[in-house]
Motif scaffolding. Structure first.
Motif, PDB file in Angstrom:
ATOM      1  N   GLY A   1       0.812  -1.204   0.000  1.00  0.00           N
ATOM      2  CA  GLY A   1       0.000   0.000   0.000  1.00  0.00           C
ATOM      3  C   GLY A   1       0.845   1.253   0.000  1.00  0.00           C
ATOM      4  N   GLY A   2       1.919   1.234   0.790  1.00  0.00           N
ATOM      5  CA  GLY A   2       2.818   2.378   0.841  1.00  0.00           C
ATOM      6  C   GLY A   2       3.463   2.646  -0.506  1.00  0.00           C
ATOM      7  N   LEU A   3       3.877   1.584  -1.171  1.00  0.00           N
ATOM      8  CA  LEU A   3       4.502   1.733  -2.481  1.00  0.00           C
ATOM      9  C   LEU A   3       3.525   2.350  -3.478  1.00  0.00           C
ATOM     10  CD1 LEU A   3       6.872   1.209  -4.425  1.00  0.00           C
ATOM     11  CD2 LEU A   3       5.972  -1.109  -4.756  1.00  0.00           C
ATOM     12  N   SER A   4       2.268   1.949  -3.414  1.00  0.00           N
ATOM     13  CA  SER A   4       1.281   2.429  -4.382  1.00  0.00           C
ATOM     14  C   SER A   4       0.948   3.910  -4.194  1.00  0.00           C
ATOM     15  CB  SER A   4      -0.001   1.599  -4.280  1.00  0.00           C
ATOM     16  OG  SER A   4      -0.675   1.852  -3.060  1.00  0.00           O
TER      17      SER A   4
ATOM     18  N   GLN B   1      11.259  -6.301  -1.146  1.00  0.00           N
ATOM     19  CA  GLN B   1      11.115  -5.802  -2.520  1.00  0.00           C
ATOM     20  C   GLN B   1      10.367  -4.475  -2.542  1.00  0.00           C
ATOM     21  OE1 GLN B   1       9.483  -8.680  -5.342  1.00  0.00           O
ATOM     22  NE2 GLN B   1       8.424  -7.029  -6.422  1.00  0.00           N
ATOM     23  N   ASN B   2       9.292  -4.384  -1.775  1.00  0.00           N
ATOM     24  CA  ASN B   2       8.497  -3.147  -1.745  1.00  0.00           C
ATOM     25  C   ASN B   2       9.272  -1.998  -1.117  1.00  0.00           C
ATOM     26  OD1 ASN B   2       6.230  -4.316  -2.945  1.00  0.00           O
ATOM     27  ND2 ASN B   2       5.351  -4.922  -0.989  1.00  0.00           N
ATOM     28  N   LEU B   3       9.936  -2.261  -0.006  1.00  0.00           N
ATOM     29  CA  LEU B   3      10.732  -1.219   0.642  1.00  0.00           C
ATOM     30  C   LEU B   3      11.885  -0.778  -0.252  1.00  0.00           C
ATOM     31  CD1 LEU B   3      10.876  -2.575   4.303  1.00  0.00           C
ATOM     32  CD2 LEU B   3       9.768  -0.464   3.552  1.00  0.00           C
TER      33      LEU B   3
ATOM     34  N   THR C   1      16.618  -9.004   8.816  1.00  0.00           N
ATOM     35  CA  THR C   1      17.754  -8.551   7.999  1.00  0.00           C
ATOM     36  C   THR C   1      17.374  -7.480   6.981  1.00  0.00           C
ATOM     37  OG1 THR C   1      17.417 -10.270   6.314  1.00  0.00           O
ATOM     38  CG2 THR C   1      18.832 -10.831   8.192  1.00  0.00           C
ATOM     39  N   ILE C   2      16.065  -7.308   6.767  1.00  0.00           N
ATOM     40  CA  ILE C   2      15.600  -6.411   5.709  1.00  0.00           C
ATOM     41  C   ILE C   2      16.088  -4.981   5.913  1.00  0.00           C
ATOM     42  CG2 ILE C   2      13.568  -5.312   4.694  1.00  0.00           C
ATOM     43  CD1 ILE C   2      12.021  -7.911   5.264  1.00  0.00           C
ATOM     44  N   TYR C   3      15.864  -4.436   7.079  1.00  0.00           N
ATOM     45  CA  TYR C   3      16.095  -3.009   7.316  1.00  0.00           C
ATOM     46  C   TYR C   3      17.572  -2.614   7.301  1.00  0.00           C
ATOM     47  CZ  TYR C   3      11.146  -3.248   8.310  1.00  0.00           C
ATOM     48  OH  TYR C   3       9.798  -3.460   8.201  1.00  0.00           O
ATOM     49  N   PRO C   4      18.443  -3.319   8.024  1.00  0.00           N
ATOM     50  CA  PRO C   4      19.863  -2.944   7.936  1.00  0.00           C
ATOM     51  C   PRO C   4      20.449  -3.126   6.541  1.00  0.00           C
ATOM     52  CG  PRO C   4      19.566  -4.929   9.279  1.00  0.00           C
ATOM     53  CD  PRO C   4      18.214  -4.365   9.049  1.00  0.00           C
ATOM     54  N   LYS C   5      19.979  -4.157   5.831  1.00  0.00           N
ATOM     55  CA  LYS C   5      20.470  -4.406   4.470  1.00  0.00           C
ATOM     56  C   LYS C   5      20.106  -3.251   3.534  1.00  0.00           C
ATOM     57  CE  LYS C   5      19.415  -8.433   2.842  1.00  0.00           C
ATOM     58  NZ  LYS C   5      18.620  -9.524   2.198  1.00  0.00           N
ATOM     59  N   LEU C   6      18.849  -2.813   3.600  1.00  0.00           N
ATOM     60  CA  LEU C   6      18.397  -1.740   2.709  1.00  0.00           C
ATOM     61  C   LEU C   6      18.967  -0.386   3.113  1.00  0.00           C
ATOM     62  CD1 LEU C   6      14.662  -2.716   2.100  1.00  0.00           C
ATOM     63  CD2 LEU C   6      16.605  -2.980   0.544  1.00  0.00           C
ATOM     64  N   ALA C   7      19.128  -0.167   4.408  1.00  0.00           N
ATOM     65  CA  ALA C   7      19.717   1.095   4.860  1.00  0.00           C
ATOM     66  C   ALA C   7      21.140   1.221   4.334  1.00  0.00           C
ATOM     67  CB  ALA C   7      19.707   1.166   6.385  1.00  0.00           C
ATOM     68  N   GLU C   8      21.875   0.134   4.360  1.00  0.00           N
ATOM     69  CA  GLU C   8      23.246   0.161   3.838  1.00  0.00           C
ATOM     70  C   GLU C   8      23.250   0.347   2.330  1.00  0.00           C
ATOM     71  OE1 GLU C   8      27.340  -2.543   3.882  1.00  0.00           O
ATOM     72  OE2 GLU C   8      25.523  -3.290   4.844  1.00  0.00           O
ATOM     73  N   LYS C   9      22.336  -0.329   1.648  1.00  0.00           N
ATOM     74  CA  LYS C   9      22.282  -0.257   0.184  1.00  0.00           C
ATOM     75  C   LYS C   9      22.015   1.158  -0.303  1.00  0.00           C
ATOM     76  CE  LYS C   9      19.759  -2.106  -3.826  1.00  0.00           C
ATOM     77  NZ  LYS C   9      18.730  -3.091  -4.283  1.00  0.00           N
ATOM     78  N   TYR C  10      21.129   1.884   0.394  1.00  0.00           N
ATOM     79  CA  TYR C  10      20.715   3.212  -0.075  1.00  0.00           C
ATOM     80  C   TYR C  10      21.302   4.365   0.742  1.00  0.00           C
ATOM     81  CZ  TYR C  10      17.488   0.961  -3.260  1.00  0.00           C
ATOM     82  OH  TYR C  10      16.955   0.204  -4.291  1.00  0.00           O
ATOM     83  N   GLY C  11      22.157   4.049   1.695  1.00  0.00           N
ATOM     84  CA  GLY C  11      22.762   5.106   2.496  1.00  0.00           C
ATOM     85  C   GLY C  11      21.752   5.820   3.376  1.00  0.00           C
TER      86      GLY C  11
END
Length: 209
Positions: A78-81, A114-116, A151-161
């Motif tokens: 929903g957030g993505l949309s 994937q959505n985040l 693992t989702i949040y730390p992984k994505l935070a690192e990926k996108y700074g």
């Protein structure tokens, strides 16, 4: 002629000096983008996280305005949309808070990630910094689910700074005195605790650190 040139330069200089403070007068614009935890489910006017965070930041000398773009019941899908129209141009920081409803519904962590990821990618394309507010899985969902979800949040935070705040309900989850009767959403005192815990991280994000 020289005097006229001097006078013109003086007037121009004064105009610049007057205009400069006006340019700095624009507040730092933040959007709290998430689900019911951001929207302030079950709380009164002014008791939600964005509103109380804004008050706390202003008390500490930050000229900020925080828009509440939380929608109760929203998932990462929903957030993505609704991301593009929920985050207006001119936004200088997004506090991105999603995942609790996905977790409670047992949605595949791969889809949550994937959505985040897509949300962070869009915000990066728009040059809007993000403070990513993390979530943890309930124990009843099992160790494997919890480990993958965690693992989702730390992984994505690192990926996108992005600036990472590991757990949005830090200091509140599991404390009945800080929760509504449903045992899941923070009450007004719980929001106060959340703001207190998150404040240093938010200040770092505002400073671009």
């Amino acid at each position: 002629m020289a005097f006229k040139q001097f006078f013109a330069a003086l007037v121009l200089g004064l105009a610049v000096m007057v205009a400069a403070p006006a340019a700095r007068a624009e507040p730092f614009r933040i959007v709290g983008f998430g689900d019911s935890l951001m929207a302030g489910f079950g709380l009164g006017p002014g008791e939600g996280f964005p509103e109380k965070l804004e008050a706390a930041l202003r008390k500490r000398g930050h000229d900020v305005v925080i828009a509440n773009a939380g929608v109760s019941g929203d998932t990462t899908s929903g957030g993505l949309s609704r991301l593009d129209w929920s985050i207006p141009d001119g936004t200088q920081l997004v506090i991105l808070e999603f995942g609790a409803n996905d977790m409670l519904r047992g949605i595949d962590p791969a889809l949550v990630e994937q959505n985040l990821d897509k949300m962070l990618a869009r915000l990066k394309q728009r040059n809007i910094p993000v403070l990513l507010a993390g979530m943890v899985a309930a124990p009843n969902l099992g160790h494997a689910y919890g480990e993958q979800f965690g693992t989702i949040y730390p992984k994505l935070a690192e990926k996108y700074g992005a600036t990472l705040y590991p757990f949005f309900l830090d200091g509140v989850a599991g404390d009945r005195s800080l929760l509504l009767e449903d045992g899941m959403h923070p009450n007004a005192a719980g929001i106060d605790r959340m703001v207190e815990r998150a404040l240093p991280t938010v200040e770092k994000a505002i400073a671009g650190k």
